[in-house]
Design an enzyme around this catalytic site. Structure first.
Site, PDB file in Angstrom:
ATOM      1  N   CYS A 141       0.835  -1.210   0.000  1.00  0.00           N
ATOM      2  CA  CYS A 141       0.000   0.000   0.000  1.00  0.00           C
ATOM      3  C   CYS A 141       0.861   1.247   0.000  1.00  0.00           C
ATOM      4  O   CYS A 141       0.489   2.273  -0.585  1.00  0.00           O
ATOM      5  CB  CYS A 141      -0.916  -0.002   1.217  1.00  0.00           C
ATOM      6  SG  CYS A 141      -0.035  -0.202   2.794  1.00  0.00           S
ATOM      7  N   HIS A 165      -1.901   0.943   7.276  1.00  0.00           N
ATOM      8  CA  HIS A 165      -2.267   0.971   5.858  1.00  0.00           C
ATOM      9  C   HIS A 165      -1.906   2.348   5.306  1.00  0.00           C
ATOM     10  O   HIS A 165      -1.629   3.282   6.064  1.00  0.00           O
ATOM     11  CB  HIS A 165      -3.774   0.697   5.725  1.00  0.00           C
ATOM     12  CG  HIS A 165      -4.255   0.487   4.323  1.00  0.00           C
ATOM     13  ND1 HIS A 165      -3.623  -0.329   3.407  1.00  0.00           N
ATOM     14  CD2 HIS A 165      -5.340   1.006   3.657  1.00  0.00           C
ATOM     15  CE1 HIS A 165      -4.287  -0.316   2.259  1.00  0.00           C
ATOM     16  NE2 HIS A 165      -5.326   0.483   2.395  1.00  0.00           N
ATOM     17  N   ASN A 170      -8.587   4.213  -2.128  1.00  0.00           N
ATOM     18  CA  ASN A 170      -7.953   3.034  -1.544  1.00  0.00           C
ATOM     19  C   ASN A 170      -7.329   2.178  -2.648  1.00  0.00           C
ATOM     20  O   ASN A 170      -7.486   2.472  -3.837  1.00  0.00           O
ATOM     21  CB  ASN A 170      -8.996   2.239  -0.751  1.00  0.00           C
ATOM     22  CG  ASN A 170      -8.382   1.346   0.302  1.00  0.00           C
ATOM     23  OD1 ASN A 170      -7.171   1.262   0.436  1.00  0.00           O
ATOM     24  ND2 ASN A 170      -9.225   0.660   1.055  1.00  0.00           N
TER      25      ASN A 170
END
Length: 284
Positions: free
Chosen positions: A89, A231, A251
């Site tokens: 991520c 994240h 995202n």
């Protein structure tokens, strides 16, 4: 979780592709549990700024920014990607901000290579096994490595041998000119101002409670402590004119997650740790 909804705009929860996982499985397969520990080493770095509006004695003139600003409306946000089982991520969010900043500066939007970062980034980044935004930006700045276009270095979602030498010379890429790694805790107005006046940013967050998120604005049960960061996402805008003022989050869990891959987090209370570690950047 749904019983806490205060309005039709509030976040709602149900079955997602992650719903059959235990919390531990979700943490290990979709998140980066060591992100907070990685982030601590940047707290005293020269590119790190701490914003403390509430505790400042000097009078600040608030920058006048629009009530709503969404960089998607400007055509500078690439389509939502899926990181799959690859814990990168940190690479997805950073590269996506670089894409946007290049498009803002040059008027041309094209996807850049996340895979190049997964395979090649040094400075304690370990591909699909983890890394962090600030370390990646520091490495890109110091090494002067170009981020190539995605078609020249395609996404495989697996850590592989670095192919920089084979790719170099084929096509020009984007280089990092400068970056910041900021804390906007107690200073989210400055974060909103940065989004409106500079561009999208990458942020470390706590996404543990997102496992069953379907849509709406997150207002509750999302711990904002630095130690809970796990994240990284791209913040592409905000809407302070909405019934629940919120950030617009891109995202990297594919377009089937949330609102076509996007999410919304309420502004003002460091929900999900959204203000703990935020990176903006400029490109060449």
């Amino acid at each position: 979780m749904n019983s806490l909804r205060s309005s039709p705009e509030s976040a709602f929860y149900g079955l997602t592709e992650f719903s059959d996982m235990t919390e531990d499985e979700f943490r290990s397969q979709a998140l980066s549990p060591d992100l907070a520990a990685r982030g601590e080493k940047h707290a005293t770095a020269p590119y790190h700024r701490l914003h403390r509006l509430k505790h400042s004695n000097r009078v600040r003139r608030a920058t006048v920014v629009p009530l709503r600003f969404d960089w998607r409306d400007k055509g500078v946000i690439t389509p939502v990607r899926s990181q799959g089982a690859c814990g990168a991520c940190w690479a997805f969010s950073t590269v996506e901000v670089a894409e946007s900043m290049f498009a803002i500066q040059n008027g041309t939007l094209y996807p850049l290579s996340v895979q190049e970062m997964i395979d090649c980034a040094k400075n304690s980044n370990f591909g699909c096994e983890g890394g962090d935004i600030c370390s990646l930006l520091s490495w890109l700045l110091l090494s002067k490595v170009q981020i190539f276009q995605e078609h020249a270095y395609p996404l495989t979602r697996k850590t592989d041998t670095c192919k920089l030498e084979k790719t170099a010379g084929k096509i020009s890429g984007v280089r990092i000119k400068d970056f910041t790694c900021d804390s906007f805790v107690d200073a989210e107005d400055e974060l909103v101002s940065t989004l409106a006046t500079h561009g999208p940013v990458a942020a470390a967050v706590n996404a543990l409670s997102w496992q069953n998120y379907l849509g709406g604005v997150i207002q509750f049960h999302c711990d904002g402590s630095f130690d809970s960061l796990n994240h990284a996402v791209q913040i592409v805008g905000y809407d302070k004119s909405a019934k629940i003022p919120h950030y617009i989050i891109k995202n990297s869990w594919g377009s089937n997650f949330g609102d076509n891959g996007f999410m919304y987090i309420a502004i003002g209370n460091n929900l999900c740790g959204i203000a703990n570690q935020v990176s903006s950047l400029d490109v060449l």
